[in-house]
Design a protein around this motif. Structure first.
Motif, PDB file in Angstrom:
ATOM      1  N   ALA A 103       0.864  -1.197   0.000  1.00 34.07           N
ATOM      2  CA  ALA A 103       0.000   0.000   0.000  1.00 34.07           C
ATOM      3  C   ALA A 103       0.888   1.231   0.000  1.00 34.07           C
ATOM      4  O   ALA A 103       0.866   2.028   0.952  1.00 34.07           O
ATOM      5  N   PRO A 104       1.673   1.395  -1.047  1.00 31.61           N
ATOM      6  CA  PRO A 104       2.597   2.534  -1.077  1.00 31.61           C
ATOM      7  C   PRO A 104       1.859   3.845  -0.997  1.00 31.61           C
ATOM      8  O   PRO A 104       0.808   4.022  -1.611  1.00 31.61           O
ATOM      9  N   GLY A 105       2.406   4.762  -0.227  1.00 31.37           N
ATOM     10  CA  GLY A 105       1.766   6.052  -0.048  1.00 31.37           C
ATOM     11  C   GLY A 105       0.802   6.084   1.115  1.00 31.37           C
ATOM     12  O   GLY A 105       0.404   7.166   1.551  1.00 31.37           O
ATOM     13  N   ASN A 106       0.426   4.919   1.605  1.00 30.35           N
ATOM     14  CA  ASN A 106      -0.482   4.853   2.751  1.00 30.35           C
ATOM     15  C   ASN A 106       0.355   4.675   4.013  1.00 30.35           C
ATOM     16  O   ASN A 106       0.570   3.556   4.489  1.00 30.35           O
ATOM     17  N   TYR A 107       0.837   5.769   4.539  1.00 34.78           N
ATOM     18  CA  TYR A 107       1.717   5.721   5.708  1.00 34.78           C
ATOM     19  C   TYR A 107       0.863   5.532   6.957  1.00 34.78           C
ATOM     20  O   TYR A 107       0.251   6.477   7.456  1.00 34.78           O
ATOM     21  N   ALA A 108       0.848   4.309   7.436  1.00 32.10           N
ATOM     22  CA  ALA A 108      -0.052   3.944   8.534  1.00 32.10           C
ATOM     23  C   ALA A 108       0.585   4.088   9.902  1.00 32.10           C
ATOM     24  O   ALA A 108      -0.130   4.136  10.909  1.00 32.10           O
ATOM     25  N   PHE A 109       1.906   4.121   9.942  1.00 29.50           N
ATOM     26  CA  PHE A 109       2.608   4.157  11.231  1.00 29.50           C
ATOM     27  C   PHE A 109       3.475   5.406  11.282  1.00 29.50           C
ATOM     28  O   PHE A 109       4.197   5.704  10.334  1.00 29.50           O
ATOM     29  N   TRP A 110       3.414   6.094  12.434  1.00 35.00           N
ATOM     30  CA  TRP A 110       4.094   7.375  12.579  1.00 35.00           C
ATOM     31  C   TRP A 110       4.796   7.459  13.926  1.00 35.00           C
ATOM     32  O   TRP A 110       4.311   6.918  14.931  1.00 35.00           O
ATOM     33  N   GLY A 111       5.900   8.192  13.925  1.00 39.11           N
ATOM     34  CA  GLY A 111       6.537   8.517  15.185  1.00 39.11           C
ATOM     35  C   GLY A 111       5.905   9.758  15.781  1.00 39.11           C
ATOM     36  O   GLY A 111       4.967  10.338  15.210  1.00 39.11           O
ATOM     37  N   GLN A 112       6.447  10.174  16.921  1.00 39.50           N
ATOM     38  CA  GLN A 112       5.862  11.305  17.639  1.00 39.50           C
ATOM     39  C   GLN A 112       6.384  12.644  17.143  1.00 39.50           C
ATOM     40  O   GLN A 112       5.824  13.695  17.472  1.00 39.50           O
ATOM     41  N   GLY A 113       7.452  12.621  16.361  1.00 37.43           N
ATOM     42  CA  GLY A 113       7.995  13.848  15.792  1.00 37.43           C
ATOM     43  C   GLY A 113       9.131  14.415  16.604  1.00 37.43           C
ATOM     44  O   GLY A 113       9.229  14.194  17.815  1.00 37.43           O
ATOM     45  N   THR A 114       9.998  15.154  15.926  1.00 37.59           N
ATOM     46  CA  THR A 114      11.099  15.847  16.586  1.00 37.59           C
ATOM     47  C   THR A 114      11.209  17.246  15.967  1.00 37.59           C
ATOM     48  O   THR A 114      11.115  17.404  14.748  1.00 37.59           O
ATOM     49  N   GLN A 115      11.368  18.239  16.827  1.00 36.02           N
ATOM     50  CA  GLN A 115      11.361  19.632  16.369  1.00 36.02           C
ATOM     51  C   GLN A 115      12.731  20.027  15.824  1.00 36.02           C
ATOM     52  O   GLN A 115      13.763  19.795  16.473  1.00 36.02           O
ATOM     53  N   VAL A 116      12.721  20.640  14.652  1.00 41.17           N
ATOM     54  CA  VAL A 116      13.920  21.234  14.069  1.00 41.17           C
ATOM     55  C   VAL A 116      13.651  22.726  13.893  1.00 41.17           C
ATOM     56  O   VAL A 116      12.659  23.110  13.260  1.00 41.17           O
ATOM     57  N   THR A 117      14.514  23.547  14.479  1.00 42.22           N
ATOM     58  CA  THR A 117      14.373  24.989  14.372  1.00 42.22           C
ATOM     59  C   THR A 117      15.664  25.565  13.804  1.00 42.22           C
ATOM     60  O   THR A 117      16.743  25.316  14.351  1.00 42.22           O
ATOM     61  N   VAL A 118      15.539  26.309  12.706  1.00 41.19           N
ATOM     62  CA  VAL A 118      16.696  26.896  12.053  1.00 41.19           C
ATOM     63  C   VAL A 118      16.598  28.414  12.189  1.00 41.19           C
ATOM     64  O   VAL A 118      15.630  29.027  11.710  1.00 41.19           O
ATOM     65  N   SER A 119      17.563  28.991  12.841  1.00 42.00           N
ATOM     66  CA  SER A 119      17.556  30.441  13.055  1.00 42.00           C
ATOM     67  C   SER A 119      18.338  31.134  11.941  1.00 42.00           C
ATOM     68  O   SER A 119      19.306  30.599  11.416  1.00 42.00           O
ATOM     69  N   SER A 120      17.904  32.343  11.635  1.00 44.54           N
ATOM     70  CA  SER A 120      18.546  33.095  10.542  1.00 44.54           C
ATOM     71  C   SER A 120      19.699  33.931  11.067  1.00 44.54           C
ATOM     72  O   SER A 120      19.896  34.096  12.253  1.00 44.54           O
TER      73      SER A 120
END
Length: 120
Positions: A103-120
């Motif tokens: 089922a390509p494209g059907n992303y059924a499982f996910w992590g909780q995420g990690t924040q990336v912040t890029v300062s200018s």
């Protein structure tokens, strides 16, 4: 079920680098595509890069091509995203996800995420 845990996010200056990791567990990964997505505040989630675990074939979004590299370590069941030349517009929560090759494209499982912040 595939459990996924991201790490490696943080605050970095523009032009800097980060490497995100996603440790996956629960099932053999040979029958999955794994990918990185990101979601910036007020924007929809977007695909960043992916690979088919069994072959290692990769595909990368145009917006990050040449700056981001996706890879895997079979022995550690870990997916990586090496991010170089970071820009403020790369600021987002980054998620790893898994989709069955059936089922390509059907992303059924996910992590909780990690924040990336890029300062200018």
């Amino acid at each position: 079920q595939v459990q996924m845990v991201e790490s490696g996010g943080g605050l970095v200056q523009a032009g800097g680098s980060l490497r995100l990791s996603c440790e996956a567990s629960g099932r053999t990964l040979n029958t999955y595509h794994l990918a990185w997505f990101r979601q910036a505040p007020g924007k929809e989630r977007e695909f960043v890069a992916g690979l088919r675990w069994s072959s290692g074939n990769t595909y990368v979004a145009h917006s990050v091509k040449g700056r981001f590299t996706i890879s895997r370590d079979n022995s550690k069941n870990t997916l990586y995203l090496q991010m170089n030349g970071l820009k403020p517009e790369d600021t987002a929560v980054y998620y790893c996800a898994a989709a069955s090759v059936g089922a390509p494209g059907n992303y059924a499982f996910w992590g909780q995420g990690t924040q990336v912040t890029v300062s200018s």
